[in-house]
Design an enzyme around this catalytic site. Structure first.
Site, PDB file in Angstrom:
ATOM      1  N   GLY A 119       0.843  -1.203   0.000  1.00  0.00           N
ATOM      2  CA  GLY A 119       0.000   0.000   0.000  1.00  0.00           C
ATOM      3  C   GLY A 119       0.870   1.242   0.000  1.00  0.00           C
ATOM      4  O   GLY A 119       2.079   1.176   0.208  1.00  0.00           O
TER       5      GLY A 119
ATOM      6  N   ARG B  53       4.006   5.910   1.791  1.00  0.00           N
ATOM      7  CA  ARG B  53       4.554   7.267   1.867  1.00  0.00           C
ATOM      8  C   ARG B  53       4.075   8.110   0.693  1.00  0.00           C
ATOM      9  O   ARG B  53       4.777   8.976   0.201  1.00  0.00           O
ATOM     10  CB  ARG B  53       6.074   7.232   1.903  1.00  0.00           C
TER      11      ARG B  53
ATOM     12  N   LYS C   3       4.659  11.929  -3.294  1.00  0.00           N
ATOM     13  CA  LYS C   3       5.461  10.813  -2.774  1.00  0.00           C
ATOM     14  C   LYS C   3       6.412  11.373  -1.714  1.00  0.00           C
ATOM     15  O   LYS C   3       7.148  12.322  -1.993  1.00  0.00           O
ATOM     16  CB  LYS C   3       6.247  10.194  -3.929  1.00  0.00           C
TER      17      LYS C   3
ATOM     18  N   ASP D 285       8.551   6.028   8.036  1.00  0.00           N
ATOM     19  CA  ASP D 285       8.227   7.416   8.412  1.00  0.00           C
ATOM     20  C   ASP D 285       7.389   8.141   7.359  1.00  0.00           C
ATOM     21  O   ASP D 285       6.991   9.289   7.557  1.00  0.00           O
ATOM     22  CB  ASP D 285       9.520   8.209   8.696  1.00  0.00           C
TER      23      ASP D 285
ATOM     24  N   ARG E  94       4.216  13.083  -8.465  1.00  0.00           N
ATOM     25  CA  ARG E  94       4.292  12.119  -9.568  1.00  0.00           C
ATOM     26  C   ARG E  94       2.985  12.131 -10.352  1.00  0.00           C
ATOM     27  O   ARG E  94       1.905  12.198  -9.764  1.00  0.00           O
ATOM     28  CB  ARG E  94       4.545  10.724  -8.980  1.00  0.00           C
TER      29      ARG E  94
ATOM     30  N   ARG F  42      -1.721  -1.248 -10.028  1.00  0.00           N
ATOM     31  CA  ARG F  42      -0.557  -2.116 -10.194  1.00  0.00           C
ATOM     32  C   ARG F  42      -1.004  -3.570 -10.299  1.00  0.00           C
ATOM     33  O   ARG F  42      -2.126  -3.893  -9.888  1.00  0.00           O
ATOM     34  CB  ARG F  42       0.345  -1.981  -8.943  1.00  0.00           C
TER      35      ARG F  42
ATOM     36  N   ASP G 128       4.302  -5.046  -7.312  1.00  0.00           N
ATOM     37  CA  ASP G 128       3.711  -3.753  -6.916  1.00  0.00           C
ATOM     38  C   ASP G 128       4.311  -2.611  -7.730  1.00  0.00           C
ATOM     39  O   ASP G 128       3.790  -1.501  -7.702  1.00  0.00           O
ATOM     40  CB  ASP G 128       3.911  -3.492  -5.421  1.00  0.00           C
ATOM     41  N   ASN G 129       5.397  -2.901  -8.428  1.00  0.00           N
ATOM     42  CA  ASN G 129       6.037  -1.866  -9.237  1.00  0.00           C
ATOM     43  C   ASN G 129       5.788  -2.076 -10.722  1.00  0.00           C
ATOM     44  O   ASN G 129       6.544  -1.596 -11.563  1.00  0.00           O
ATOM     45  CB  ASN G 129       7.539  -1.824  -8.954  1.00  0.00           C
TER      46      ASN G 129
ATOM     47  N   ASP H 136       7.906   3.597 -10.424  1.00  0.00           N
ATOM     48  CA  ASP H 136       8.722   3.355  -9.238  1.00  0.00           C
ATOM     49  C   ASP H 136      10.211   3.321  -9.542  1.00  0.00           C
ATOM     50  O   ASP H 136      10.835   2.271  -9.642  1.00  0.00           O
ATOM     51  CB  ASP H 136       8.282   2.094  -8.487  1.00  0.00           C
TER      52      ASP H 136
HETATM   53  P1  AMP Z   1       9.110   0.625  -3.067  1.00  0.00           P
HETATM   54  O1  AMP Z   1      10.325  -0.172  -2.766  1.00  0.00           O
HETATM   55  O2  AMP Z   1       9.384   2.100  -3.236  1.00  0.00           O
HETATM   56  O3  AMP Z   1       8.303   0.077  -4.187  1.00  0.00           O
HETATM   57  O4  AMP Z   1       8.211   0.575  -1.758  1.00  0.00           O
HETATM   58  C1  AMP Z   1       7.664  -0.606  -1.274  1.00  0.00           C
HETATM   59  C2  AMP Z   1       6.666  -0.297  -0.211  1.00  0.00           C
HETATM   60  O5  AMP Z   1       7.285   0.331   0.925  1.00  0.00           O
HETATM   61  C3  AMP Z   1       5.546   0.625  -0.645  1.00  0.00           C
HETATM   62  O6  AMP Z   1       4.380   0.161  -0.028  1.00  0.00           O
HETATM   63  C4  AMP Z   1       5.984   1.947  -0.081  1.00  0.00           C
HETATM   64  O7  AMP Z   1       4.880   2.814   0.123  1.00  0.00           O
HETATM   65  C5  AMP Z   1       6.630   1.545   1.228  1.00  0.00           C
HETATM   66  N1  AMP Z   1       7.609   2.521   1.697  1.00  0.00           N
HETATM   67  C6  AMP Z   1       8.787   2.823   1.131  1.00  0.00           C
HETATM   68  N2  AMP Z   1       9.424   3.769   1.841  1.00  0.00           N
HETATM   69  C7  AMP Z   1       8.649   4.097   2.882  1.00  0.00           C
HETATM   70  C8  AMP Z   1       8.754   5.014   3.986  1.00  0.00           C
HETATM   71  N3  AMP Z   1       9.806   5.806   4.129  1.00  0.00           N
HETATM   72  N4  AMP Z   1       7.738   5.058   4.876  1.00  0.00           N
HETATM   73  C9  AMP Z   1       6.671   4.267   4.710  1.00  0.00           C
HETATM   74  N5  AMP Z   1       6.516   3.382   3.729  1.00  0.00           N
HETATM   75  C10 AMP Z   1       7.482   3.292   2.809  1.00  0.00           C
HETATM   76 MG    MG Z   2       6.822   0.567  -5.172  1.00  0.00          MG
END
Ligand code: AMP
Ligand code: MG
Length: 480
Positions: A84, A87, A107, A119, A170, A177, A246-247, A256
């Site tokens: 989900g 961030r 984002k 965070d 973005r 996805r 998810d990407n 992503d």
């Molecule tokens: P990503 O690797 O960018 O595709 O992120 C994978 C998942 O981790 C997604 O659900 C993002 O929303 C979550 N995520 C990545 N960075 C953070 C963050 N700093 N705080 C909260 N969720 C995060």
């Molecule tokens: Mg992602």
């Protein structure tokens, strides 16, 4: 939170018509002292949105916004997980004057119910990196989400060290996805996948809506778009780095930008991402991984494909397996164009693969090699003094001679398919390092040159220097 005038925003939110499990109402979290670092004026004009720092920081909501965080799951490096928007917040869908609908998403805009202890924030470096590479991909003609703005927050984000906080805006055709379908199939009620599929068809594939077998056609269209997208990546040497489900966007846009990077030396096993220890998402594996992701997508659609499970599986398998012929077709067409071939001959695959092998053997730079062929500049690279290259060059010239098009027509075709410039890792890093020190000139010069990668300008020539050998072991990080 104050609502701005409705002046220019034309925001809607069709996503909230989906069942409640697909999202949570979630405003962005305001930041202390926002500063606009970069704004994409051309994109803003095409969307018809105003430059409003407060909006791009998450401190103010544009008129009509009903902000949400989207729910999705995904297979990360092969393992299924609930994810989900942890961030990110979707401010809404901007409908342009020409009637197109684009998601406007922040984002790094603060925690959401999907943050899983994170965070909810992002650091400046990775957000600018996404800005540069996504805009470069757009200019290369490759479907992608785009970047409208980056704002620094005046707050620090804590990773291994303290970093400058930032928010990226973005723009995407949608943020649906493969992982959104997986989420619905795994956690939703009986009808939730159908609701999502119907929504997706209305939004992205309206021409198939009236067909009885529309869900099979949905699968077909998604497979087709991914085959085309991945072939585009391969043709320019783009390595996504984290092709988790998810990407992968159903719209067929690249999405992503985390540890992605362009390959310098042609080496099919290239991996840049520090977390991709086993090379799952190596350059050469990208088509295979796309097919794997599409199989996960197809699985979620099974109940919609046929009442009989075996029948449904048969239909899904057949459809997913078309990925390979579609991909090879797109890739071969692209490679022919890179070599200036207007016509098709059976032996072309051999000609192309022999050349790629030679490039690998000579550790030739992927982009520079094709550029040199385009400009008929047979010097400057080891490859060109290899005896096998001379033989190959002769075969190529003979092949070019067998088509009716002139050499100048071939060259024009090559120029349209071999970029004079890509966002090279060392250039991107240099621009980002300067940006950390609040010097944005390098970034702007780089972005300007990347705007027209096929125009072969003198400025681009200056960016063509190959990376120092020290950057061969280049590593990228997710930036989370
Ligand atoms: P990503 O690797 O960018 O595709 O992120 C994978 C998942 O981790 C997604 O659900 C993002 O929303 C979550 N995520 C990545 N960075 C953070 C963050 N700093 N705080 C909260 N969720 C995060
Ligand atoms: Mg992602």
């Amino acid at each position: 939170m104050r609502e701005l005038d409705k002046e220019k925003w034309n925001l809607h939110n069709s996503y909230i018509n989906l069942p409640g499990i697909f999202y949570t109402k979630q405003p962005p979290t305001a930041v202390r002292s926002p500063k606009l670092v970069i704004f994409n004026h051309a994109l803003a004009a095409s969307l018809g949105v105003p430059e409003q720092l407060g909006v791009f920081a998450g401190n103010e909501l544009p008129g009509g916004s009903q902000p949400i965080a989207q729910a999705y799951a995904g297979h990360q490096f092969g393992y299924f997980t609930m994810l989900g928007d942890g961030r990110a917040v979707l401010l809404g869908e901007q409908i342009t004057d020409s009637g197109e609908r684009f998601d406007i998403q922040l984002k790094g805009s603060g925690p959401t119910p999907y943050s899983r202890g994170g965070d909810g924030r992002a650091a400046l470096g990775p957000m600018l990196r996404e800005y540069i590479i996504s805009e470069a991909m757009y200019a290369l003609g490759i479907p992608t989400t785009r970047s409208l703005a980056v704002v620094t927050t005046g707050e620090t984000v804590r990773r291994e060290k303290n970093l400058t906080g930032a928010v990226l805006t973005r723009i995407a055709k949608s943020h649906i996805r493969v992982g959104t379908f997986e989420y619905a199939a795994q956690f939703g009620a009986a009808n939730d996948v159908r609701s999502l599929a119907d929504y997706t068809i209305t939004r992205h594939f309206p021409t198939i809506a009236a067909f009885e077998n529309k869900y099979l056609l949905l699968l077909k269209e998604v497979v087709k778009r991914q085959a085309s997208l991945i072939s585009n990546w391969q043709l320019v040497g783009f390595i996504h780095g984290v092709m988790n489900t998810d990407n992968m966007a159903i719209s067929g846009e690249t999405i992503d930008y985390g540890p992605c990077a362009f390959m310098d030396v042609y080496r099919p096993a290239t991996v840049f991402s520090s977390i991709d220890i086993h090379g799952r998402y190596a350059y050469e594996n990208q088509p295979k991984m796309a097919a794997w992701n599409l199989a996960r997508f197809a699985e979620t659609l099974l109940p919609l494909l046929d009442g009989d499970e075996n029948q449904a599986v048969g239909l899904a398998q057949e459809e997913v397996s078309t990925f390979w012929s579609l991909y090879h077709h797109d890739w071969l067409a692209g490679m022919r164009a890179k070599l200036g071939l207007h016509t098709e001959e059976d032996e072309d695959s051999l000609l192309i693969n022999d050349f790629l092998q030679l490039m690998e053997q000579c550790q030739a730079d992927y982009t520079e090699t094709f550029k040199a062929l385009t400009l008929d500049r047979n010097d400057g690279l080891n490859l060109f003094s290899h005896p096998a290259y001379h033989q190959w060059h002769e075969r190529w010239q003979e092949r070019l001679g067998r088509q009716p098009q002139s050499r100048s027509e071939s060259r024009a075709l090559m120029k349209r398919h071999n970029p004079a410039m890509i966002p090279r890792n060392h250039l991107v890093e240099e621009a980002l390092d300067a940006a950390q020190e609040e010097d944005f000139t390098k970034m702007h010069t780089l972005l300007l040159a990347l705007e027209s990668p096929y125009s072969y300008t003198a400025e681009q020539e200056e960016f063509s220097q190959l990376p120092p050998p020290a950057s061969c072991g280049y590593q990228t990080f997710c930036g989370t």
